[in-house]
Write an enzyme that holds these catalytic residues in place. Structure first.
Site, mmCIF file in Angstrom:
data_model
loop_
_atom_site.group_PDB
_atom_site.id
_atom_site.type_symbol
_atom_site.label_atom_id
_atom_site.label_comp_id
_atom_site.label_asym_id
_atom_site.label_seq_id
_atom_site.Cartn_x
_atom_site.Cartn_y
_atom_site.Cartn_z
ATOM 1 N N HIS A 148 29.130 -22.182 -18.499
ATOM 2 C CA HIS A 148 29.382 -20.825 -19.375
ATOM 3 C C HIS A 148 28.037 -19.906 -19.361
ATOM 4 C CE1 HIS A 148 27.564 -23.565 -22.395
ATOM 5 N NE2 HIS A 148 27.493 -22.645 -23.329
ATOM 6 N N HIS A 194 25.816 -18.653 -21.670
ATOM 7 C CA HIS A 194 24.783 -18.851 -22.788
ATOM 8 C C HIS A 194 23.506 -19.131 -21.922
ATOM 9 C CE1 HIS A 194 27.440 -19.655 -26.430
ATOM 10 N NE2 HIS A 194 27.356 -18.337 -25.922
ATOM 11 N N ASP A 239 20.922 -20.820 -22.482
ATOM 12 C CA ASP A 239 20.385 -22.293 -22.444
ATOM 13 C C ASP A 239 21.259 -23.227 -21.404
ATOM 14 O OD1 ASP A 239 22.496 -22.018 -24.356
ATOM 15 O OD2 ASP A 239 22.062 -24.097 -24.833
ATOM 16 N N HIS A 240 21.902 -22.368 -20.668
ATOM 17 C CA HIS A 240 22.814 -23.198 -19.654
ATOM 18 C C HIS A 240 22.659 -22.211 -18.077
ATOM 19 C CE1 HIS A 240 25.142 -25.852 -22.242
ATOM 20 N NE2 HIS A 240 24.703 -24.848 -23.138
ATOM 21 N N HIS A 285 34.193 -22.501 -27.657
ATOM 22 C CA HIS A 285 32.661 -21.997 -27.703
ATOM 23 C C HIS A 285 32.537 -20.624 -27.156
ATOM 24 C CE1 HIS A 285 28.378 -22.827 -28.188
ATOM 25 N NE2 HIS A 285 28.318 -22.637 -26.598
ATOM 26 N N ASP A 330 29.397 -27.252 -23.752
ATOM 27 C CA ASP A 330 29.501 -27.193 -25.372
ATOM 28 C C ASP A 330 31.008 -27.192 -25.650
ATOM 29 O OD1 ASP A 330 26.723 -26.933 -24.777
ATOM 30 O OD2 ASP A 330 26.365 -25.041 -25.519
ATOM 31 N N HIS A 348 24.391 -31.337 -24.886
ATOM 32 C CA HIS A 348 23.212 -31.410 -25.847
ATOM 33 C C HIS A 348 23.024 -32.574 -26.510
ATOM 34 C CE1 HIS A 348 22.568 -26.905 -26.063
ATOM 35 N NE2 HIS A 348 23.731 -26.632 -25.978
HETATM 36 FE FE FE Z 1 24.393 -24.933 -25.468
HETATM 37 ZN ZN ZN Z 2 26.590 -22.710 -25.391
#
Ligand code: FE
Ligand code: ZN
Length: 255
Positions: free
Chosen positions: A56, A58, A60-61, A114, A133, A171
């Site tokens: 996805h 975001h 942090d990915h 999410h 996520d 995570h």
């Molecule tokens: Fe994440």
């Molecule tokens: Zn995420």
């Protein structure tokens, strides 16, 4: 095992995963939170990077992707529905589509909730699913874009995979998820046992990811909203599955 999988801690509490198809030596990465730990893991193994799978949009990915692309020139695969806001994709796929990592077949599952356009990667031959996520160890991702109906449908699809499926989520949130889960089902003995295991693992610095679908079905409150015992625990006996899921998610948001 048809795939050798390496778990790579990234940032504060993210995981990326390398998977190497044993038959061909082809290597894929699931998510790119940051480049350095991934480059280091590839060097340690003596592997190069052939494919990157993005779950996805975001940061942090995906934020580590540009440096990995510059160094290894992998094929980048992600959701067609999210192609407008993901980094440039070489292959844009929809739910039900398949792709190859060497001789291992990966299947795309849409797990919106999410985010809308979040996908999971399922490798039936390795009994493995990468969920980021969506379904998480003892939890699920926050609903930033999708509705509770959407997330419940996504989790239900994952819950329907074979019980021995190994779940690699994105995570290390399991210890705080465990505290919350115990407030919902304090009498669940499988949960009590799992929480003790999680506490011991974290004290030893061991990742709690992956988990198995069997464990998640028995202990993850977000997979249990359809069960009579959960409806009783929530004092929502007459409610629909989605109503119970929505109430659990709301309690977690305020936990
Ligand atoms: Fe994440
Ligand atoms: Zn995420």
């Amino acid at each position: 095992m048809t795939l050798e999988i390496v778990t790579i801690p990234c940032l504060a509490d993210n995981y990326a995963f390398l998977l190497r198809d044993q038959a061909t030596g082809k290597v894929a990465l699931v998510d790119a939170p940051e480049s350095y730990p991934i480059q280091k893991a590839l060097q340690d193994k003596g592997w190069k990077l052939d494919i990157v799978l993005l779950t996805h949009h975001h940061g942090d990915h995906i934020d580590g992707l540009p440096e990995l692309v510059a160094e290894y020139h992998p094929q980048v695969i992600g959701a067609k529905a999210d192609a407008n806001r993901l980094p440039p994709l070489d292959l844009a796929l929809n739910e039900g589509d398949t792709f190859m990592v060497g001789e291992s077949v990966g299947h795309i599952i849409d797990v919106s909730g999410h985010t809308i356009g979040h996908i999971a990667f399922h490798f039936p031959s390795a009994n493995t699913v990468f969920t980021a996520d969506s379904l998480m160890a003892l939890g699920c991702g926050r609903l930033f874009e999708g509705t509770p109906e959407m997330m419940w449908a996504s989790l239900s699809k994952l819950a329907a995979l074979p019980a021995d499926t190994i779940v690699y989520s994105g995570h290390e949130y399991t210890a705080s998820n465990a505290k919350f889960a115990l407030t919902i089902e304090p009498e669940n003995t499988a949960l009590q046992t799992r929480v003790a295991d999680i506490t011991a693992k974290r004290a030893a610095g061991i990742p709690t990811v992956p988990s198995t679908l069997t464990e998640e079905r028995a202990t993850n409150p977000f997979l249990r909203a359809h069960l009579p015992e959960m409806k009783t625990a929530m004092r929502m006996e007459g409610a629909t599955d989605v109503e119970v899921f929505t109430a659990i998610r709301k309690q977690k948001d305020n936990f």
